[in-house]
Write a protein that holds these residues in place. Structure first.
Motif, mmCIF file in Angstrom:
data_model
loop_
_atom_site.group_PDB
_atom_site.id
_atom_site.type_symbol
_atom_site.label_atom_id
_atom_site.label_comp_id
_atom_site.label_asym_id
_atom_site.label_seq_id
_atom_site.Cartn_x
_atom_site.Cartn_y
_atom_site.Cartn_z
ATOM 1 N N GLY A 133 23.326 1.570 21.846
ATOM 2 C CA GLY A 133 22.310 1.499 20.806
ATOM 3 C C GLY A 133 22.712 2.170 19.517
ATOM 4 O O GLY A 133 22.008 2.021 18.504
ATOM 5 N N GLY A 134 23.810 2.892 19.527
ATOM 6 C CA GLY A 134 24.270 3.598 18.345
ATOM 7 C C GLY A 134 25.041 2.707 17.380
ATOM 8 O O GLY A 134 25.173 1.497 17.594
ATOM 9 N N SER A 135 25.555 3.343 16.326
ATOM 10 C CA SER A 135 26.263 2.618 15.269
ATOM 11 C C SER A 135 27.579 3.298 14.939
ATOM 12 O O SER A 135 27.726 4.513 15.099
ATOM 13 N N LEU A 136 28.514 2.503 14.474
ATOM 14 C CA LEU A 136 29.775 2.986 13.919
ATOM 15 C C LEU A 136 30.157 2.085 12.765
ATOM 16 O O LEU A 136 29.800 0.891 12.757
ATOM 17 N N ARG A 137 30.912 2.632 11.824
ATOM 18 C CA ARG A 137 31.490 1.812 10.765
ATOM 19 C C ARG A 137 33.001 1.982 10.784
ATOM 20 O O ARG A 137 33.514 3.090 10.596
ATOM 21 N N LEU A 138 33.683 0.883 11.035
ATOM 22 C CA LEU A 138 35.139 0.877 11.001
ATOM 23 C C LEU A 138 35.619 0.537 9.596
ATOM 24 O O LEU A 138 35.001 -0.268 8.897
ATOM 25 N N SER A 139 36.730 1.142 9.217
ATOM 26 C CA SER A 139 37.364 0.848 7.937
ATOM 27 C C SER A 139 38.789 0.392 8.175
ATOM 28 O O SER A 139 39.447 0.842 9.116
ATOM 29 N N CYS A 140 39.251 -0.475 7.311
ATOM 30 C CA CYS A 140 40.630 -0.959 7.349
ATOM 31 C C CYS A 140 41.176 -0.856 5.932
ATOM 32 O O CYS A 140 40.795 -1.643 5.060
ATOM 33 N N ALA A 141 42.051 0.120 5.715
ATOM 34 C CA ALA A 141 42.632 0.334 4.404
ATOM 35 C C ALA A 141 43.968 -0.384 4.316
ATOM 36 O O ALA A 141 44.839 -0.203 5.171
ATOM 37 N N ALA A 142 44.123 -1.196 3.279
ATOM 38 C CA ALA A 142 45.333 -1.988 3.100
ATOM 39 C C ALA A 142 46.178 -1.414 1.968
ATOM 40 O O ALA A 142 45.657 -0.937 0.966
ATOM 41 N N SER A 143 47.483 -1.513 2.130
ATOM 42 C CA SER A 143 48.403 -1.095 1.080
ATOM 43 C C SER A 143 49.618 -2.000 1.112
ATOM 44 O O SER A 143 49.849 -2.725 2.088
ATOM 45 N N GLY A 144 50.383 -1.964 0.030
ATOM 46 C CA GLY A 144 51.620 -2.705 -0.019
ATOM 47 C C GLY A 144 51.528 -4.037 -0.716
ATOM 48 O O GLY A 144 52.519 -4.558 -1.201
ATOM 49 N N SER A 145 50.329 -4.609 -0.714
ATOM 50 C CA SER A 145 50.149 -5.888 -1.379
ATOM 51 C C SER A 145 48.671 -6.081 -1.678
ATOM 52 O O SER A 145 47.817 -5.497 -1.017
ATOM 53 N N ASN A 146 48.393 -6.898 -2.652
ATOM 54 C CA ASN A 146 47.016 -7.194 -3.025
ATOM 55 C C ASN A 146 46.355 -8.061 -1.954
ATOM 56 O O ASN A 146 46.879 -9.121 -1.613
ATOM 57 N N ILE A 147 45.241 -7.606 -1.421
ATOM 58 C CA ILE A 147 44.581 -8.368 -0.352
ATOM 59 C C ILE A 147 43.576 -9.374 -0.895
ATOM 60 O O ILE A 147 42.991 -10.129 -0.119
ATOM 61 N N VAL A 148 43.381 -9.405 -2.194
ATOM 62 C CA VAL A 148 42.364 -10.289 -2.764
ATOM 63 C C VAL A 148 42.510 -11.738 -2.306
ATOM 64 O O VAL A 148 41.529 -12.389 -1.971
ATOM 65 N N PRO A 149 43.734 -12.287 -2.237
ATOM 66 C CA PRO A 149 43.841 -13.705 -1.855
ATOM 67 C C PRO A 149 43.685 -13.971 -0.363
ATOM 68 O O PRO A 149 43.619 -15.136 0.046
ATOM 69 N N TYR A 150 43.633 -12.893 0.442
ATOM 70 C CA TYR A 150 43.734 -13.068 1.875
ATOM 71 C C TYR A 150 42.399 -13.030 2.598
ATOM 72 O O TYR A 150 41.518 -12.244 2.259
#
Length: 112
Positions: free
Chosen positions: A15-32
């Motif tokens: 019943g609880g909550s979590l927020r996962l994060s995914c940090a990207a580096s090395g290239s622009n993720i905008v197109p992906y």
């Protein structure tokens, strides 16, 4: 080359909550397209959610209405907000970019 680092996993009660994060580096993720997958012990990799470059979202049926995927292109970060967690959500959660690059995973355990 895109380097992905997940964070935010942990132990939470049903019943609880979590927020996962995914940090990207090395290239622009905008197109992906970006996605989250998970793998529970003894199970295959399972698709969880996807967000396209235009922010269209898709979810596997078992998480619809409970999980929300979002992206912040300025921060090169993708999030997975997980609410109403169930024991069957227990797994290692992986971030994916462009159906090609993978992060190392973060453990989510839902247990009382």
């Amino acid at each position: 080359q895109v380097h992905l680092v997940e964070s935010g996993g942990g132990l939470v009660q049903p019943g609880g909550s979590l927020r996962l994060s995914c940090a990207a580096s090395g290239s622009n993720i905008v197109p992906y397209d970006m996605a989250w997958y998970r793998q529970a012990p003894g199970n295959q990799h399972e698709f969880v959610a996807r967000i396209t470059s235009r922010s269209t979202t898709v979810y596997t049926d078992s998480v619809k209405g409970r999980f929300t995927i979002t992206r912040d292109n300025a921060k090169a970060t993708v999030y997975l907000q997980m609410n109403s967690l169930k024991p069957e959500d227990t797994a290692v959660y992986y971030c994916n970019a462009h159906d090609y690059w993978w992060g190392q995973g973060t453990q989510v355990t839902v247990s009382s």
